[in-house]
Design a protein around this motif. Sequence first.
Motif, PDB file in Angstrom:
ATOM      1  N   GLN A  38       0.822  -1.206   0.000  1.00  0.00           N
ATOM      2  CA  GLN A  38       0.000   0.000   0.000  1.00  0.00           C
ATOM      3  C   GLN A  38       0.860   1.262   0.000  1.00  0.00           C
ATOM      4  OE1 GLN A  38      -3.245   0.277  -0.435  1.00  0.00           O
ATOM      5  NE2 GLN A  38      -3.476  -1.934  -0.552  1.00  0.00           N
ATOM      6  N   LEU A  39       1.966   1.220   0.725  1.00  0.00           N
ATOM      7  CA  LEU A  39       2.882   2.364   0.735  1.00  0.00           C
ATOM      8  C   LEU A  39       3.501   2.583  -0.648  1.00  0.00           C
ATOM      9  CD1 LEU A  39       4.633   1.775   4.169  1.00  0.00           C
ATOM     10  CD2 LEU A  39       3.218   3.750   3.555  1.00  0.00           C
ATOM     11  N   TYR A  40       3.893   1.498  -1.305  1.00  0.00           N
ATOM     12  CA  TYR A  40       4.460   1.613  -2.649  1.00  0.00           C
ATOM     13  C   TYR A  40       3.417   2.130  -3.647  1.00  0.00           C
ATOM     14  CZ  TYR A  40       9.035  -0.548  -1.922  1.00  0.00           C
ATOM     15  OH  TYR A  40      10.331  -0.803  -1.536  1.00  0.00           O
ATOM     16  N   ILE A  41       2.182   1.664  -3.529  1.00  0.00           N
ATOM     17  CA  ILE A  41       1.123   2.139  -4.421  1.00  0.00           C
ATOM     18  C   ILE A  41       0.921   3.640  -4.243  1.00  0.00           C
ATOM     19  CG2 ILE A  41      -1.375   2.044  -4.862  1.00  0.00           C
ATOM     20  CD1 ILE A  41      -1.187  -1.001  -4.273  1.00  0.00           C
ATOM     21  N   ALA A  42       0.876   4.089  -2.996  1.00  0.00           N
ATOM     22  CA  ALA A  42       0.708   5.520  -2.730  1.00  0.00           C
ATOM     23  C   ALA A  42       1.889   6.319  -3.277  1.00  0.00           C
ATOM     24  CB  ALA A  42       0.553   5.762  -1.229  1.00  0.00           C
ATOM     25  N   ALA A  43       3.097   5.778  -3.142  1.00  0.00           N
ATOM     26  CA  ALA A  43       4.277   6.463  -3.667  1.00  0.00           C
ATOM     27  C   ALA A  43       4.240   6.527  -5.187  1.00  0.00           C
ATOM     28  CB  ALA A  43       5.547   5.758  -3.205  1.00  0.00           C
ATOM     29  N   SER A  96       5.064  13.874   2.151  1.00  0.00           N
ATOM     30  CA  SER A  96       6.524  13.992   2.170  1.00  0.00           C
ATOM     31  C   SER A  96       7.195  12.904   3.013  1.00  0.00           C
ATOM     32  CB  SER A  96       6.931  15.361   2.700  1.00  0.00           C
ATOM     33  OG  SER A  96       6.470  15.517   4.024  1.00  0.00           O
ATOM     34  N   GLY A  97       6.467  12.239   3.861  1.00  0.00           N
ATOM     35  CA  GLY A  97       7.035  11.178   4.690  1.00  0.00           C
ATOM     36  C   GLY A  97       6.922   9.794   4.081  1.00  0.00           C
ATOM     37  N   GLN A  98       6.536   9.730   2.818  1.00  0.00           N
ATOM     38  CA  GLN A  98       6.290   8.445   2.163  1.00  0.00           C
ATOM     39  C   GLN A  98       7.552   7.577   2.100  1.00  0.00           C
ATOM     40  OE1 GLN A  98       2.988   8.049   1.087  1.00  0.00           O
ATOM     41  NE2 GLN A  98       3.424   5.901   0.848  1.00  0.00           N
ATOM     42  N   SER A  99       8.661   8.145   1.664  1.00  0.00           N
ATOM     43  CA  SER A  99       9.876   7.344   1.512  1.00  0.00           C
ATOM     44  C   SER A  99      10.397   6.853   2.858  1.00  0.00           C
ATOM     45  CB  SER A  99      10.957   8.109   0.759  1.00  0.00           C
ATOM     46  OG  SER A  99      11.291   9.290   1.446  1.00  0.00           O
ATOM     47  N   GLU A 100      10.260   7.664   3.902  1.00  0.00           N
ATOM     48  CA  GLU A 100      10.686   7.225   5.231  1.00  0.00           C
ATOM     49  C   GLU A 100       9.808   6.083   5.739  1.00  0.00           C
ATOM     50  OE1 GLU A 100      10.075  10.489   4.548  1.00  0.00           O
ATOM     51  OE2 GLU A 100      12.122  11.240   4.499  1.00  0.00           O
ATOM     52  N   ALA A 101       8.515   6.162   5.453  1.00  0.00           N
ATOM     53  CA  ALA A 101       7.601   5.098   5.865  1.00  0.00           C
ATOM     54  C   ALA A 101       7.919   3.796   5.126  1.00  0.00           C
ATOM     55  CB  ALA A 101       6.156   5.512   5.597  1.00  0.00           C
ATOM     56  N   ILE A 102       8.241   3.901   3.840  1.00  0.00           N
ATOM     57  CA  ILE A 102       8.615   2.711   3.072  1.00  0.00           C
ATOM     58  C   ILE A 102       9.890   2.105   3.644  1.00  0.00           C
ATOM     59  CG2 ILE A 102       9.457   1.909   0.829  1.00  0.00           C
ATOM     60  CD1 ILE A 102       7.460   3.845  -0.474  1.00  0.00           C
ATOM     61  N   ARG A 139      14.841  -4.425  -3.216  1.00  0.00           N
ATOM     62  CA  ARG A 139      13.936  -3.289  -3.016  1.00  0.00           C
ATOM     63  C   ARG A 139      14.566  -2.234  -2.126  1.00  0.00           C
ATOM     64  NH1 ARG A 139      10.155  -7.205  -2.250  1.00  0.00           N
ATOM     65  NH2 ARG A 139      10.090  -6.788  -0.022  1.00  0.00           N
ATOM     66  N   MET A 140      15.317  -2.657  -1.123  1.00  0.00           N
ATOM     67  CA  MET A 140      15.978  -1.702  -0.223  1.00  0.00           C
ATOM     68  C   MET A 140      16.955  -0.822  -1.001  1.00  0.00           C
ATOM     69  SD  MET A 140      14.921  -1.498   2.823  1.00  0.00           S
ATOM     70  CE  MET A 140      16.235  -0.663   3.666  1.00  0.00           C
ATOM     71  N   GLU A 141      17.634  -1.399  -1.970  1.00  0.00           N
ATOM     72  CA  GLU A 141      18.537  -0.601  -2.804  1.00  0.00           C
ATOM     73  C   GLU A 141      17.742   0.447  -3.580  1.00  0.00           C
ATOM     74  OE1 GLU A 141      21.855  -0.606  -2.861  1.00  0.00           O
ATOM     75  OE2 GLU A 141      21.725  -2.043  -1.212  1.00  0.00           O
ATOM     76  N   ALA A 142      16.567   0.068  -4.082  1.00  0.00           N
ATOM     77  CA  ALA A 142      15.724   1.009  -4.818  1.00  0.00           C
ATOM     78  C   ALA A 142      15.179   2.094  -3.891  1.00  0.00           C
ATOM     79  CB  ALA A 142      14.582   0.276  -5.507  1.00  0.00           C
ATOM     80  N   VAL A 143      14.857   1.722  -2.658  1.00  0.00           N
ATOM     81  CA  VAL A 143      14.306   2.688  -1.695  1.00  0.00           C
ATOM     82  C   VAL A 143      15.353   3.742  -1.355  1.00  0.00           C
ATOM     83  CG1 VAL A 143      13.578   2.927   0.721  1.00  0.00           C
ATOM     84  CG2 VAL A 143      12.585   1.156  -0.691  1.00  0.00           C
ATOM     85  N   ARG A 144      16.594   3.350  -1.329  1.00  0.00           N
ATOM     86  CA  ARG A 144      17.661   4.325  -1.033  1.00  0.00           C
ATOM     87  C   ARG A 144      17.683   5.421  -2.088  1.00  0.00           C
ATOM     88  NH1 ARG A 144      20.780  -0.489   0.614  1.00  0.00           N
ATOM     89  NH2 ARG A 144      20.646  -0.500   2.872  1.00  0.00           N
ATOM     90  N   GLY A 145      17.221   5.097  -3.301  1.00  0.00           N
ATOM     91  CA  GLY A 145      17.160   6.089  -4.361  1.00  0.00           C
ATOM     92  C   GLY A 145      16.011   7.060  -4.221  1.00  0.00           C
ATOM     93  N   LEU A 146      15.009   6.701  -3.411  1.00  0.00           N
ATOM     94  CA  LEU A 146      13.863   7.588  -3.212  1.00  0.00           C
ATOM     95  C   LEU A 146      14.260   8.795  -2.376  1.00  0.00           C
ATOM     96  CD1 LEU A 146      11.025   5.023  -2.458  1.00  0.00           C
ATOM     97  CD2 LEU A 146      11.379   6.282  -4.566  1.00  0.00           C
TER      98      LEU A 146
END
Length: 146
Positions: A38-43, A96-102, A139-146
């Motif tokens: 759900q967090l990824y969908i929102a992002a 704005s807190g989406q990436s931190e929540a992910i 996925r964690m590597e991709a999240v670091r790019g967010l």
Amino acid sequence: MGIKELFLQKGWAGRTIDRAATIDRINPMIRTMNELMQLYIAASETESRASMKQAIEDSLRTLRMDIGKMCEIVFSCGGVAYSGTDLETGQFRLGSGQSEAIAAKEAALRSALGAEAGIEHQMRTRAILQNVDINQKTRMEAVRGL
């Protein structure tokens, strides 16, 4: 890798946890993964940059496959997998807190997967958990790019 894994290669010997315990251990991870989805969908809905949107979509695709694999473990044990129908999609749109929540939810999943490494699961369950772990690291590597 333990002595059993080295000696037996792909086989297994000894006792594993029972089906009920497997269901009890896997379902909370499925819930975490559904919340993460759900967090990824929102992002994805709020991302405007094409490259980042593609990275999120790729992560979402593997996450959905992993959820299906985890649900299959529960079904094969005779249980009912967590479906996520009780989650409200609005609570996952954090601006704005989406990436931190992910990142926090990925860390929670990482911790849960790490806790399962020492559990004597059936071979099929161990293999799926290892694949989910590999996909989570990607996925964690991709999240670091967010």
